[in-house]
Design an enzyme around this catalytic site. Structure first.
Site, short mmCIF file in Angstrom:
data_model
loop_
_atom_site.label_atom_id
_atom_site.label_comp_id
_atom_site.label_asym_id
_atom_site.label_seq_id
_atom_site.Cartn_x
_atom_site.Cartn_y
_atom_site.Cartn_z
N TYR A 57 0.87 -1.26 0.02
CA TYR A 57 -0.08 0.02 0.01
C TYR A 57 0.83 1.39 0.07
O TYR A 57 0.35 2.24 0.04
CB TYR A 57 -0.87 0.12 1.40
CG TYR A 57 -2.08 -0.87 1.05
CD1 TYR A 57 -1.99 -2.39 0.94
CD2 TYR A 57 -3.52 -0.56 1.21
CE1 TYR A 57 -2.90 -3.34 0.84
CE2 TYR A 57 -4.46 -1.42 0.91
CZ TYR A 57 -4.12 -2.91 1.01
OH TYR A 57 -5.25 -3.64 0.80
N LYS B 150 3.46 -14.76 4.89
CA LYS B 150 3.45 -15.64 3.78
C LYS B 150 5.03 -16.09 3.67
O LYS B 150 5.39 -15.86 2.36
CB LYS B 150 2.58 -15.20 2.77
CG LYS B 150 2.74 -15.97 1.49
CD LYS B 150 1.63 -17.18 1.66
CE LYS B 150 1.68 -18.20 0.44
NZ LYS B 150 0.61 -19.37 0.59
N ASP C 290 -2.73 -18.58 4.18
CA ASP C 290 -3.94 -19.24 3.49
C ASP C 290 -4.69 -20.18 4.42
O ASP C 290 -5.94 -20.38 4.68
CB ASP C 290 -3.40 -19.99 2.21
CG ASP C 290 -1.81 -20.40 2.27
OD1 ASP C 290 -1.20 -19.86 3.31
OD2 ASP C 290 -1.44 -21.27 1.69
N ASP D 129 -5.93 -6.13 5.72
CA ASP D 129 -6.87 -5.29 5.00
C ASP D 129 -7.95 -6.49 4.78
O ASP D 129 -9.41 -6.57 4.97
CB ASP D 129 -6.75 -4.74 3.82
CG ASP D 129 -7.46 -3.69 3.27
OD1 ASP D 129 -8.65 -3.40 3.89
OD2 ASP D 129 -7.40 -3.11 2.02
#
Ligand code: NAD
Length: 337
Positions: free
Chosen positions: A123, A172, A205, A229
């Protein structure tokens, strides 16, 4: 008397901002609201989605309540929400999600807080097409040690202060070995300093699946910007939708409180918007201003009105609903009780 910047926003923003202002007033908190315009409405007037008077106002009041602002998808001006977070270095995005009795939802005893890093990674706005024919595009996500440290430390301090038992770091790092890896390393280092709080980490995930299968296992969740988010919207879905999810953007010198949801153009101007998310964001703001008893009263009034299901908006009771204004009136009656 508090001086607070009010950005009503666009779409459903002005009507739910009006609800929040009326309810805060009914709770007896004296506020001098500095109303300023940003986003689409400001472009019409000032040719700038984030005019200088908005920045000046927040600089002087150091606290703002903000309605949602529409961001054009794919092209057009950059998100004003993101620009405000960057301008004031609002590095924490705090998004609590908890079950309310009376809300049709899949789960009933969810109570989690997503602590989202708010200034770095994807972002940060470092992106471009690699050539004029737009054959490829590149977005650079930067994660820093200091940025990771301050957000993860905030999550642990928040857990400690609010009697929460567990912090889950989401990442991740198996694929994003550098950005994700750094964030995870920092999390593991900081976790050692808080032995009384249970620490765990999960890959994004698996985390998404776990949140759907068994959301009650989560307490405080800390993660990078994009994952935060998405997970915070997922968390609000678990407790009955975006209409109940407040958020706070916190930094060292300013704080901006808002709903997690957007401007909902599909229902704007129809007296259909659920005002609760922004009203609860207003309660978070009052706590930030040490107005805890008014915040308690507002939260209790919202809980009662939702539980009774007779004066709630369509999203909360599609068979028997009232408008934004009428739900606001019902909350005000309870706050005044
Ligand atoms: P949205 O949150 O505006 O709406 C998603 C769905 O939820 C819609 O069906 C909407 O009707 C419903 N909804 C949202 N808030 C509601 C409420 N209070 N009461 C009842 N129903 C409600 O998401 P979107 O449609 O993806 O985004 C619309 C615009 O808002 C976009 O321009 C987006 O960039 C912007 N946005 C702004 C913010 C912000 O200002 N912080 C946050 C998210 C999205």
């Amino acid at each position: 008397m508090h001086t607070i910047t009010l950005i009503p926003g666009d779409g459903i923003g002005p009507s739910i901002a009006d609800s929040a202002v009326r309810i805060i007033d009914a709770a007896g908190v004296k506020v001098d609201w500095e109303r300023v315009e940003a986003g689409i409405v400001a472009i019409d007037k000032y040719k700038d989605p984030l005019p200088q008077n908005v920045l000046d106002s927040i600089k002087s009041t150091r606290v703002a309540l903000k309605g949602p602002l529409t961001t054009p998808v794919g092209s057009g001006f950059r998100s004003v929400n993101v620009a405000l977070r960057k301008e004031f270095d609002l590095y924490v995005n705090l998004r609590p999600s908890r079950s309310f009795e009376g809300v049709p939802s899949r789960y009933h005893d969810v109570n989690m807080v997503v602590v989202r890093e708010n200034t770095e990674e994807f972002y940060a706005g470092i992106e471009h097409y690699i050539d004029p024919s737009r054959s490829a595009a590149e977005t650079i996500g930067i994660v820093t040690r200091s940025g990771s440290e301050r957000i993860i430390r905030f999550a642990y301090e928040y857990a400690q202060k609010h009697g929460r038992k567990k912090v889950t770091t989401v990442h991740k790092a198996n694929i994003l070995k550098y950005t994700g890896g750094l964030f995870l390393d920092v999390a593991r280092e900081i976790a050692k300093k808080y032995p009384e709080i249970k620490s765990e980490d999960k890959i994004i995930d698996n985390m998404a699946m776990q949140m759907v299968l068994n959301p009650q296992q989560f307490d405080v969740i800390v993660t990078t910007n994009l994952f935060g988010d998405i997970l915070s919207d997922l968390a609000s879905g678990l407790v009955g939708g975006l209409g109940l999810a407040p958020g706070g953007n916190l930094g060292y010198t300013a704080a901006i409180f808002e709903a997690v949801h957007g401007s909902a153009p599909d229902i704007a101007g129809q007296n259909l918007a659920n005002p609760c998310a922004l009203v609860l964001a207003g309660a978070m703001m009052l706590r930030h201003l040490n107005e805890d008893s008014a915040a308690d009263r507002i939260e209790r009034a919202v809980e009662e009105v939702i539980r009774e299901r007779t004066h709630v908006t369509r999203d909360l009771n599609p068979k028997n609903y009232v408008g934004t204004k009428e739900m606001t009136d019902a909350i005000i009656r309870r706050v005044a009780d």
